[in-house]
Design an enzyme around this catalytic site. Structure first.
Site, PDB file in Angstrom:
ATOM      1  N   GLU A 157      -0.175   0.151 -10.687  1.00 52.98           N
ATOM      2  CA  GLU A 157       0.911  -0.028  -9.725  1.00 52.98           C
ATOM      3  C   GLU A 157       2.199  -0.422 -10.448  1.00 52.98           C
ATOM      4  O   GLU A 157       2.179  -0.790 -11.615  1.00 52.98           O
ATOM      5  CB  GLU A 157       0.550  -1.141  -8.728  1.00 52.98           C
ATOM      6  CG  GLU A 157      -0.744  -0.873  -7.976  1.00 52.98           C
ATOM      7  CD  GLU A 157      -1.047  -1.926  -6.918  1.00 52.98           C
ATOM      8  OE1 GLU A 157      -0.136  -2.283  -6.156  1.00 52.98           O
ATOM      9  OE2 GLU A 157      -2.199  -2.388  -6.867  1.00 52.98           O
TER      10      GLU A 157
ATOM     11  N   LYS B 240     -10.123  -9.111  -5.206  1.00 55.00           N
ATOM     12  CA  LYS B 240      -8.833  -8.764  -5.811  1.00 55.00           C
ATOM     13  C   LYS B 240      -8.194  -9.893  -6.606  1.00 55.00           C
ATOM     14  O   LYS B 240      -7.349  -9.645  -7.456  1.00 55.00           O
ATOM     15  CB  LYS B 240      -7.847  -8.390  -4.690  1.00 55.00           C
ATOM     16  CG  LYS B 240      -8.150  -7.095  -3.983  1.00 55.00           C
ATOM     17  CD  LYS B 240      -7.627  -5.916  -4.768  1.00 55.00           C
ATOM     18  CE  LYS B 240      -7.612  -4.662  -3.910  1.00 55.00           C
ATOM     19  NZ  LYS B 240      -6.898  -3.573  -4.599  1.00 55.00           N
TER      20      LYS B 240
ATOM     21  N   TYR C 272       0.882  -1.171   0.000  1.00 52.86           N
ATOM     22  CA  TYR C 272       0.000   0.000   0.000  1.00 52.86           C
ATOM     23  C   TYR C 272       0.920   1.223   0.000  1.00 52.86           C
ATOM     24  O   TYR C 272       0.948   1.994   0.971  1.00 52.86           O
ATOM     25  CB  TYR C 272      -0.741  -0.090   1.336  1.00 52.86           C
ATOM     26  CG  TYR C 272      -2.146   0.406   1.437  1.00 52.86           C
ATOM     27  CD1 TYR C 272      -3.061   0.286   0.407  1.00 52.86           C
ATOM     28  CD2 TYR C 272      -2.577   0.971   2.648  1.00 52.86           C
ATOM     29  CE1 TYR C 272      -4.369   0.714   0.567  1.00 52.86           C
ATOM     30  CE2 TYR C 272      -3.878   1.397   2.805  1.00 52.86           C
ATOM     31  CZ  TYR C 272      -4.774   1.271   1.761  1.00 52.86           C
ATOM     32  OH  TYR C 272      -6.065   1.695   1.935  1.00 52.86           O
TER      33      TYR C 272
ATOM     34  N   TYR D 233     -13.648  -7.522   3.318  1.00 55.27           N
ATOM     35  CA  TYR D 233     -12.248  -7.244   3.667  1.00 55.27           C
ATOM     36  C   TYR D 233     -11.943  -7.125   5.163  1.00 55.27           C
ATOM     37  O   TYR D 233     -10.764  -7.084   5.538  1.00 55.27           O
ATOM     38  CB  TYR D 233     -11.737  -6.007   2.911  1.00 55.27           C
ATOM     39  CG  TYR D 233     -11.930  -4.701   3.631  1.00 55.27           C
ATOM     40  CD1 TYR D 233     -13.192  -4.139   3.730  1.00 55.27           C
ATOM     41  CD2 TYR D 233     -10.860  -4.045   4.223  1.00 55.27           C
ATOM     42  CE1 TYR D 233     -13.377  -2.947   4.396  1.00 55.27           C
ATOM     43  CE2 TYR D 233     -11.043  -2.851   4.898  1.00 55.27           C
ATOM     44  CZ  TYR D 233     -12.304  -2.297   4.983  1.00 55.27           C
ATOM     45  OH  TYR D 233     -12.487  -1.127   5.656  1.00 55.27           O
TER      46      TYR D 233
ATOM     47  N   HIS E 239      -3.046   7.177  -2.417  1.00 54.40           N
ATOM     48  CA  HIS E 239      -3.950   6.046  -2.651  1.00 54.40           C
ATOM     49  C   HIS E 239      -4.533   5.530  -1.334  1.00 54.40           C
ATOM     50  O   HIS E 239      -5.733   5.295  -1.224  1.00 54.40           O
ATOM     51  CB  HIS E 239      -3.190   4.934  -3.385  1.00 54.40           C
ATOM     52  CG  HIS E 239      -3.946   3.652  -3.522  1.00 54.40           C
ATOM     53  ND1 HIS E 239      -5.172   3.582  -4.152  1.00 54.40           N
ATOM     54  CD2 HIS E 239      -3.666   2.398  -3.112  1.00 54.40           C
ATOM     55  CE1 HIS E 239      -5.604   2.332  -4.115  1.00 54.40           C
ATOM     56  NE2 HIS E 239      -4.712   1.588  -3.487  1.00 54.40           N
TER      57      HIS E 239
END
Lengths: 338, 338
Positions: A211, A263, A137, A254, A142
Site C-alpha cells: 500500500e 492486522k 480500502y 472480522y 483489491h
C-alpha cells in the site's frame, strides 16, 4: 513558489547510478543514526545519506527561517508541522547545494566528511511519531479480491464501496520500519465444519499488502471539515506501507467490527518519505467512477498518482501480490502523524 | 503491599456529602487547571480538588521515591509509567494526609490554601495523552442489541463473539473530556429503496454508548504476549467512556471494515481516573460463558467488576440506553495510553 527541485535536467556532483530510485529529483526525508551514534534528520541522493542537521549547522540553509535544532530530532514531526512553504524551500535548497554546477560543498572536503555518509554506514529509523493511522480500502481490484476470498465471489464488491471511501483505524503503535524482524502472530481461527471449538496457534495464512501511506500534518480542529480542494495541502509525503495480514485470524474475527488482531501485529513502512511535491510530475487522470460522486467528494483535475512496482517472488505460496499497479486518489488516503 | 487507602472505616477531616462519588476511599487521579492558570495533576475528595503538585512541593510525599516534577505535568503518562508500586504508595499517603486523625495538613491553614480548591474553581483536562485506543464489544446484551438493529434479529449474536474478545481500533485523537461541546457529524447514509444515490447531511440518528475504558501502562514489546494472569498488572485505572455514534452513517459504511466516520467524530471520557486498586472491594464472579474458553483466555478468580449507573432521560428520542448494568471482564477491555 516554484518547485525548482523537480527540474528533470538537473545533474548532481554525487555519483548516482542510472536506475537509482533516489535521483537528485527525489530528495526524500528520513531519520537515521550515524556510525557515531548520532540521530539526525536526513535525505538521500543515490546511495548517499545526507545529514541535514550537519548541513544546517554548517550554514547551507542560510536565509530559510528554520530553528537551530529543526533537523536534530528523532522524528520529522516538528519539520512537517512547519508547513509546505518550508518543505519546499528546504528541498529546493538541497537540490541547489548538490547541483553539479555548485562548488560550495562539492569542493569542501572537510564539510563533505561531516555531511555525507554511505547508506551502509547509517541505520534508518521510523521517520515520524505516528499519532493515528487510518487504512483505506482504496483499490477496487483489491476490494473485489478480498471480497471473493472472505465472502461471496458473485457479490464481492459491496455497494457502499462505489460511493464512499471505506476505511478503518489501524494500530499506530505497531508501525515499524521495513526490515524489522516480525514474529508470526498466534491466534484463533474459524472452527472446522461440525466443531464448536476454534483453532488456535501460529497463523498459517500470513500475507502482505502493498500500500501507499500518506503522512499528513496538523490539520483541522475537531468538528471542522476540510473541503476536498484543500485536502492535498495537508499531505507531506508518501511511504510504501506493508500491512502484514494473518488471513486465518482475520477471517474468523472480522465480523462485525472489522480487522483487528489479524492486522495489528505489525505494519512496516519504508523509512524515506517521498514528498508529494516530488511526485507532481507523475499525476494522471482519475479512474472513471461508476457513480457520479456526491458534491463533497468531487474535484476537478488530476488527483491520482500512478506507481509501477517491480518485485521478485521469493516465497512460493501464501504471499499473494494483491497489486501490481496501484492507483490511489490522494484525497482519500490519509494517515495522521500528529 | 496493603492498599490502606481502601479502609472502609476511614473518615476525612474534609466535609464530604454522604452519597458523594468521591469518598476518601476513592482517591482518583486527574489533571486540572487552577484559577491561577497553573496546570497540575490532582485528586478529588468530595467536592474538593487537591493539587498534588503543591502537596509534593510542601513535602507531604516524603519517603516516596518521586521525581520533583512528577505531578507538575499536563498528563498522567509519566506517573502511570512509574508502575503500580508507586501508584499504591501515593494513594495510601493521600488517604493518610486527609485522615480525620492526621493534624499535619488539617491544622496548617497556609498549606491548605495552596493545596485545596473547590471543584468549581478548577477546569478539568484530558487526564492522559492517548497513544492508541481499542474498543471492545464486551457486553453480550449490547452485541445482541446492535446485531438486531443492523442485521438479523434472529441471529443477532455472531458465532465468534462467544469465543474471542471482538474489538476494533478507534481514533485516539478525537478523545476529549466529558462536557466538551460536540458538533453533530455530517455524512452519507444508505440510499433509500430503489435509489442509487446515498443520503447526505447531518446525522439524524445520533446515539451514545456508555462504556468503561481501561487506561493501561507501558506493556509488552512487539511480538511478546502477556499471559492472562498478568494482564491486570498493566491496568492503571478506569474512566467512563461515551462512544458517540451516528447510527445512520455507521449502518451504511460499516461493512466490511467496521465502524469509522460514524464513531470517530468524538468520544468523551470522564476526567477522573478511578484506580483498579480502588475498585478491589467491588469484584464479583465472572458471568458464566457459553463455551469453555480456550486455555489462553482462561483464568481463575473474580475478574469482573459490577457498576450500576443511575441516569435521567433528558432526551425524548434517539438516545438509547444500551446498558443499565454493565459487566466487563477487566482482562479484555484495554485502552493504551503510551
Amino acid at each position: 513558489m516554484e518547485i525548482t527541485a523537480n527540474n528533470p535536467n538537473r545533474k548532481t556532483w554525487l555519483t548516482v547510478k542510472e536506475n537509482s530510485d533516489f535521483p537528485i529529483q527525489n530528495i526524500p526525508f528520513g531519520v537515521f543514526i550515524t556510525k557515531d551514534d548520532i540521530i539526525t534528520i536526513g535525505t538521500r541522493i543515490g546511495d548517499f545519506a545526507i545529514d541535514l542537521g550537519a548541513l544546517h549547522q554548517l550554514g547551507y540553509f542560510e536565509g530559510i527561517p528554520l530553528t537551530d535544532d529543526i533537523f536534530l530530532q528523532d522524528t520529522l514531526n516538528d519539520f512537517i508541522a512547519d508547513g509546505r512553504k518550508t518543505w519546499r524551500l528546504v528541498r529546493n535548497r538541497i537540490a541547489d547545494v548538490f547541483d553539479v554546477k555548485n562548488s560550495k560543498l562539492r569542493d569542501n572536503a572537510e564539510h563533505k566528511d561531516k555531511i555525507i555518509f554511505r547508506m551502509e554506514e547509517v541505520e534508518m529509523q521510523l521517520p515520524v511519531s505516528v499519532g493515528d493511522y487510518t487504512d483505506f480500502y482504496a483499490s477496487k481490484e483489491h476490494a473485489t479480491n478480498v471480497g471473493s476470498l472472505f465472502r461471496d465471489p458473485e457479490n464481492a464488491l459491496l455497494p457502499n464501496w462505489l460511493h464512499i471511501p471505506i476505511g478503518y483505524h489501524g494500530r499506530s503503535s505497531s508501525i515499524i520500519p521495513s526490515g524489522t524482524p516480525i514474529r508470526r502472530p498466534v491466534g484463533q481461527s474459524r472452527p472446522v465444519e461440525g466443531s464448536n471449538t476454534p483453532g488456535f496457534g501460529p497463523s498459517k495464512l500470513l500475507d502482505f499488502e502493498l500500500e501507499m501511506a500518506f503522512i499528513t500534518t496538523v490539520a483541522n480542529d475537531l468538528g471542522e471539515r476540510i473541503p476536498i480542494e484543500e485536502a492535498e495541502d495537508y499531505i507531506f509525503g508518501l511511504v510504501l506501507f506493508n500491512d502484514w495480514s494473518a488471513r486465518d485470524i482475520q477471517a474468523w474475527e472480522y465480523v462485525p467490527l472489522g480487522p483487528f488482531l489479524g492486522k495489528n501485529f505489525a505494519s512496516t513502512i519504508s523509512p524515506w518519505i517521498v514528498t508529494l511535491d516530488a511526485l507532481e510530475p507523475f499525476r494522471v487522470a482519475n479512474p472513471k467512477q461508476v457513480h457520479e460522486p456526491l458534491p463533497y467528494l468531487k474535484k476537478e483535475g488530476n488527483d491520482s498518482l500512478i506507481f509501477i512496482y517491480k518485485w521478485q517472488f521469493n516465497q512460493k505460496a501464501l504471499l499473494k501480490p494483491w497489486f501490481v499497479i496501484l492507483i490511489l486518489n490522494t484525497c482519500i488516503g490519509r494517515w495522521h502523524n500528529s
